[in-house]
Design an enzyme around this catalytic site. Structure first.
Site, PDB file in Angstrom:
ATOM      1  CD  GLU A 420      -1.150  -5.578   5.535  1.00 51.82           C
ATOM      2  OE1 GLU A 420      -1.096  -6.254   6.679  1.00 51.82           O
ATOM      3  OE2 GLU A 420      -0.553  -5.971   4.195  1.00 51.82           O
ATOM      4  CD  GLU A 496       3.382  -5.581   3.305  1.00 52.97           C
ATOM      5  OE1 GLU A 496       2.752  -6.728   3.266  1.00 52.97           O
ATOM      6  OE2 GLU A 496       3.394  -4.940   4.267  1.00 52.97           O
TER       7      GLU A 496
END
Length: 814
Positions: A420, A496
């Site tokens: 991220e 995720e």
């Protein structure tokens, strides 16, 4: 080499357990476990031999200086409200024999948080930055031979940044390695299997040999012996080379193995190569390296294949802390986490988001778990990058140590260079160039596996950062869809998934109308219907994978609760909702199991889907609702069956069936009775699959709690000073029914060759110390962690609580 045995636990007994993989330890190795001195804060001249450390604390490794607290009640919940920011000093004295003056010595650190400076006898011998990575220091030229030596390590977390609790100090093991001048390099064996067929495998063993002498060595002979998974020698080859003075050389040997047994999640077969280095007829060094023979590949439309068999990745993300133990790494704590995850049907682990302890990889190899191996969260202070950091040098050093340390592990199927990272995804500040630097180094040191970057900014895919890496890895909410549209020739992983939120044992009514309906209770209902705005409930990811078979699988956020990141009840939320910093929680709600490893209801939802052939029938909530004013409430059943019938005190409340075509994901995977009348007594679910009964489960209303009960996960532990037994403490009524609401204070007595390593109960709102001889039950349960000493015998554990009958158990140490 002579080391005071009272200060050091030798590695010999551990070699067969935790050094069976690609972590090559050449020569004679010892773990520097006991005999350390520690002081927190600045200590002027603490690196000097004559510094007086008699007032310092005596500790043993691993050591996390912050986990003992105290909690900072108005501190930052995102990093656990614990005092991890600061500096500290470690000192360790040892002797080196004069007869060892012709040897080479290295210190190998598995992880130090953070920015360690390593001093030998007052001189700086080496330093590192990234607190999660392994590194080593050649200390040969700093030693006093025939006399005492002083190792001092300065640790400083003040420049480290984190989004969760990082820990502080020398929190993983330290090894002292003695070698001959002609020796195998640290992590110097590299085993690959370039050809794997059903009837044979081509195996290459490349050994890096270093010549630390002042003379050319004409004949270095490397002998490689292959041992099969049954322990039999099956092949031996050798090669020779000349190595110049001060030089190193990679020496390769090839084998063809007939009918190889493949490493697989169902049969994690490990071969071993025994390496011996000769100069003439003199044996100079040796090492053992485990490896596996297997094939991996990703396909664009059909996901991931292991040994030419499609395997759906049923993975979890695991942070590096162990709850009450903090960041201190204990092999048994890691093994227990993996055992719990495997029991749920998990077949893969992602080490979110930093270099793991080497034992995690070794355990995955042995237990048959695939590994999504990730090195960084962000390319900033969270990785130890400061404004003064040379990024190219940083990337080279850290990627080298990360990949070269781990690349022999058959469990690893994918490397990740970050998570991220917004500026990289959007190509801000040369983001793509930094991405390319990281990926290029991974491919340099291991061209045999794919590489990825874990992404979360959906629209950034239009910049095509995925052209730099091999697999689409995206977090949450089908954000992979644009990347998949733009580049359909790459596989997709949900790196995720879910981020479902819940508190073990806590149920709140009415059910939420939206996933973000959080209340001022500062706990989250265990009906498993809550998630942050940017995430989803577990069922959604199940449904997306069913509907989109090109998705290779998921990695749930997270397998365990962890310290820090207490979404939604962080400091910002509490202040926005009229509360104070003191009200913010100190640990997460994301886990499938709680902070101490007690399963939440969600564990059984995953198990019912991930293990379809193993009977699961789980009923929630508990059935103690007297004096609450609740007349009826929803009842959920998680089962691998396709339907179930619910009975209340013998009366049928009807059958419910899963709807596999529903666009409402909950209807595909759960059975729900929305208005069950509350009556004390017995609630029974009978589950069916294809019309055939597969089993039943009963929960009952508990009476007043009358007694405590202890259950240990291990009845025998090892006298190595770091083995652990997890002892579950529960409250029961007089009929043997567990009490789901007990909140009693429990007092603990431990006698014998062991001690309390930690206590906890899974309550994210608890600020009681983790290192104590008392713990409060939380919805009927708590956990005690016992650590062995170095003597054999029996550990006696007794617990008591006012008004409850005490209980005791014995744990053998041998």
């Amino acid at each position: 080499m002579h080391i005071n045995p009272t200060n050091t636990f030798f590695i010999l007994s551990l070699l067969s357990i935790f050094l069976f993989s690609g972590l090559i330890i050449a020569g004679e190795t010892s773990i520097l476990q006991t005999g350390w001195k520690f002081a927190k804060g600045p200590q002027e001249n603490a690196q000097e031999n004559n510094f007086d450390d008699t007032a310092w604390e005596s500790i043993q490794l691993p050591h996390d200086w912050a986990i003992a607290g105290p909690f900072i009640l108005d501190g930052d919940g995102n990093t656990g409200k614990l005092p991890w920011k600061g500096e500290g000093w470690y000192r360790y004295q040892f002797d080196i024999a004069d007869s060892d003056s012709d040897k080479r010595f290295y210190l190998l650190f598995d992880g130090v948080m953070a920015f360690p400076k390593v001093y030998l006898n007052g001189k700086l011998a080496g330093e590192w930055d990234y607190g999660y990575n392994s590194f080593y220091v050649d200390i040969t030229d700093f030693l006093n031979y025939g006399s005492s030596n002083l190792l001092a390590v300065h640790v400083d977390t003040r420049q480290h940044d984190s989004r969760w609790y990082p820990g502080a100090g020398i929190y993983r093991k330290v090894q002292l390695i003695k070698t001959n001048p002609l020796h195998i390099a640290i992590w110097g064996n590299y085993v690959t299997t370039p050809i794997v067929k059903p009837h044979y495998a081509r195996v290459q063993v490349q050994t890096t040999v270093e010549n630390k002498t002042n003379a050319d060595i004409e004949t270095v002979r490397v002998v490689q012996t292959i041992i099969n998974p049954d322990g039999r020698k099956i092949a031996e080859e050798s090669a020779t080379a000349m190595i110049p003075a001060g030089g190193r050389k990679d020496i390769a040997v090839h084998f063809s193995l007939n009918n190889p047994r493949r490493w697989d999640i169902e049969d994690p077969a490990l071969y071993q190569v025994k390496t011996r280095i000769y100069n003439g007829d003199s044996l100079r060094d040796s090492a053992e390296t485990n490896f596996g023979i297997r094939t991996i590949r990703f396909t664009a439309d059909h996901g991931f294949y292991l040994n030419d068999r499609r395997v759906q990745l049923k993975g979890v993300n695991l942070h590096h802390d162990f709850g009450p133990l903090g960041a201190a790494f204990y092999p048994r704590a890691m093994e227990r986490q993996l055992e719990i995850m495997k029991a749920m049907g998990c077949n893969a682990i992602r080490n979110s988001h930093n270099t793991a302890a080497p034992e995690l990889l070794e355990l995955c190899d042995r237990m048959g778990l695939l590994m999504f191996n990730e090195i960084f969260d962000k390319y900033d202070g969270k990785a130890g990058i400061t404004p003064q950091t040379d990024f190219e040098d940083f990337a080279r050093r850290n990627i080298h140590n990360f990949v070269v340390r781990d690349r022999n592990h058959p469990s690893i199927f994918l490397w990740s260079v970050g998570n991220e990272i917004g500026d990289v995804q959007w190509n801000i500040d040369n983001g793509f160039q930094r991405l390319n630097t990281m990926i290029s180094y991974v491919r340099k040191y291991d061209p045999t596996r794919p590489v990825t970057l874990v992404c979360d900014n959906l629209k950034s895919a239009k910049l095509r950062h995925f052209d730099y890496y091999d697999v689409h890895a995206w977090n949450y909410d089908r954000r992979y869809r644009l990347a998949r549209q733009l580049e359909p020739n790459k596989s997709v992983i949900i790196s995720e998934s879910a981020s479902t939120l819940s508190t073990r044992g806590f149920y709140e009514l009415p059910l939420p109308k939206k996933k973000t309906d959080f209340t001022r209770s500062l706990q989250i209902s265990s009906y498993d219907l809550h998630a942050p705005s940017w995430a989803e409930i577990a069922d959604d990811d199940f449904m997306w994978q069913q509907d989109e078979p090109y998705v290779a699988g998921e990695f749930v956020w997270t397998g365990f609760d962890y310290l820090g990141e207490p979404t939604p009840y962080h400091n910002q939320w509490t202040k926005e909702n009229g509360m104070k910093d003191e009200n913010a929680s100190r640990s997460s709600y994301f886990g499938i199991v709680d902070l101490v490893g007690i399963p939440k209801d969600r564990f059984y939802l995953y198990k019912s889907y991930w293990l379809p052939d193993e009977t699961t029938i789980h009923i929630l909530p508990h059935w103690n609702w007297e004096n609450t004013g609740i007349d009826s409430l929803p009842v959920f059943v998680y089962t691998n069956g396709d339907e179930a019938e619910l009975f209340l005190n013998g009366a049928s409340l009807g059958k419910r069936s899963k709807n596999p075509t529903s666009e409402n994901s909950v209807e595909r995977f759960r059975l729900i009775w929305r208005n069950v009348p509350w009556q004390a007594g017995e609630l029974k679910a009978v589950a069916y699959r294809e019309g055939k009964k597969i089993g039943e489960n009963i929960i009952r209303t508990a009476g007043e709690a009358t007694n405590l009960r202890l259950t240990t996960d291990l009845e025998t532990i090892s006298p190595d000073g770091q083995d652990l037994a997890y002892v579950l403490i529960e409250a029961y009524d007089k009929n043997g029914i567990p009490h789901p609401l007990a909140m009693d204070d429990v007092y603990i007595e431990v006698d014998g060759p062991g001690e309390i390593a930690g206590v906890g109960n899974g309550n994210p709102q608890s600020f009681a110390p983790f290192q104590a001889n008392t713990v409060k039950l939380f919805y009927g349960k708590a956990m005690l962690i016992i650590k062995s000493g170095f003597d054999t015998g029996q550990i006696s554990v007794k617990v008591r609580s006012a008004g409850l009958k005490a209980d005791n158990i014995r744990i053998k140490v041998k």
